[in-house]
Design a protein around this motif. Sequence first.
Motif, PDB file in Angstrom:
ATOM      1  N   GLY A   1     -25.101 -15.513  50.676  1.00  0.00           N
ATOM      2  CA  GLY A   1     -26.218 -15.855  51.563  1.00  0.00           C
ATOM      3  C   GLY A   1     -27.511 -16.014  50.788  1.00  0.00           C
ATOM      4  N   CYS A   2     -27.592 -17.004  49.915  1.00  0.00           N
ATOM      5  CA  CYS A   2     -28.757 -17.209  49.050  1.00  0.00           C
ATOM      6  C   CYS A   2     -29.772 -18.121  49.721  1.00  0.00           C
TER       7      CYS A   2
ATOM      8  N   ALA B   1     -26.191 -22.111  46.103  1.00  0.00           N
ATOM      9  CA  ALA B   1     -24.892 -21.907  46.743  1.00  0.00           C
ATOM     10  C   ALA B   1     -24.408 -20.483  46.504  1.00  0.00           C
ATOM     11  N   THR B   2     -24.553 -20.026  45.250  1.00  0.00           N
ATOM     12  CA  THR B   2     -24.276 -18.630  44.899  1.00  0.00           C
ATOM     13  C   THR B   2     -25.418 -18.139  44.028  1.00  0.00           C
ATOM     14  N   CYS B   3     -25.675 -16.827  44.071  1.00  0.00           N
ATOM     15  CA  CYS B   3     -26.812 -16.287  43.321  1.00  0.00           C
ATOM     16  C   CYS B   3     -26.577 -14.815  43.040  1.00  0.00           C
ATOM     17  N   SER B   4     -27.452 -14.273  42.215  1.00  0.00           N
ATOM     18  CA  SER B   4     -27.447 -12.846  41.936  1.00  0.00           C
ATOM     19  C   SER B   4     -28.889 -12.361  41.889  1.00  0.00           C
ATOM     20  N   ASP B   5     -29.062 -11.064  42.110  1.00  0.00           N
ATOM     21  CA  ASP B   5     -30.417 -10.512  42.122  1.00  0.00           C
ATOM     22  C   ASP B   5     -31.068 -10.579  40.745  1.00  0.00           C
ATOM     23  N   TYR B   6     -30.285 -10.555  39.706  1.00  0.00           N
ATOM     24  CA  TYR B   6     -30.842 -10.524  38.355  1.00  0.00           C
ATOM     25  C   TYR B   6     -31.025 -11.912  37.763  1.00  0.00           C
TER      26      TYR B   6
END
Length: 275
Positions: A40-41, A46-51
Amino acid sequence: MQLRLISWFFITLNFMEYIGSQHASRVRRQGRMHPNVSQGCQGGCATCSDYNGCLSCKPRLFFVLERIGMKQIGVCLSSCPSGYYGTRYPDINKCAKCKADCDTCFTRNFCTKCKSGFYLYSGKCLENCPDGLEANNHTMECTSIVHCETSEWSPWSPCMKKGKTCGFKRGNEVRVREIVQHPSARGNPCPATSESRKCIVQRKRCQKEGKGKKNREEKRKKSNKDESKETRQESKGRAARRQNREQRENNNKTQPKKRKAPNKEQDLAPVDTAH
């Protein structure tokens, strides 16, 4: 026949268990690689990370890495920023960096705008322009050298002296031409656009005429005087005609009375004889 069916059943069951175990191990490996991956970015990811920010982009968006201090963050953009060019692949669209001397580019080997101190020529950024070309500091490009061009000479003017064509014997006549193309910085300069030469003519007398505002005022006064004189003459003529008409009318009124006077005397005479 039953044994064959039983054997096929066990084979199929073992195969399904094997596929399930492989899928689970792949999910575990992905979890170890990206423990903070989220579906849910925001911002086109489409895809993600907090860092690391975006890891992949939605369709038709470009993936680019932005440096923030010692850290790089992935972002997804509709077009590549200045200094980058876009490349599209089946699985991902990426923004790649232009050359160091290139401000904007179409591909890595074709610049469209150079950084300060360089001039653009055929998709390349050069410090000095090739022979036959000059550096245009306005567009920061290498352009062709332009030389000055002029039109043909006009015919010679009439022989004149101090703005007059009379009252002299020796004067000057002039001809001119126009600049059709102005030169560039390294182009040949423009030649003279006018020429004069001496001329000899037969002396003619100049007609005497008043000059300037004083002459115009004198002409206006003279015309006003002429008009007032004509007006006075017309008014005098009208008065004389009116006087003559009145005199004729008075004469016509007095003439009948003089004719009737002798008639009265003739009528009274027979009366006196009767007595």
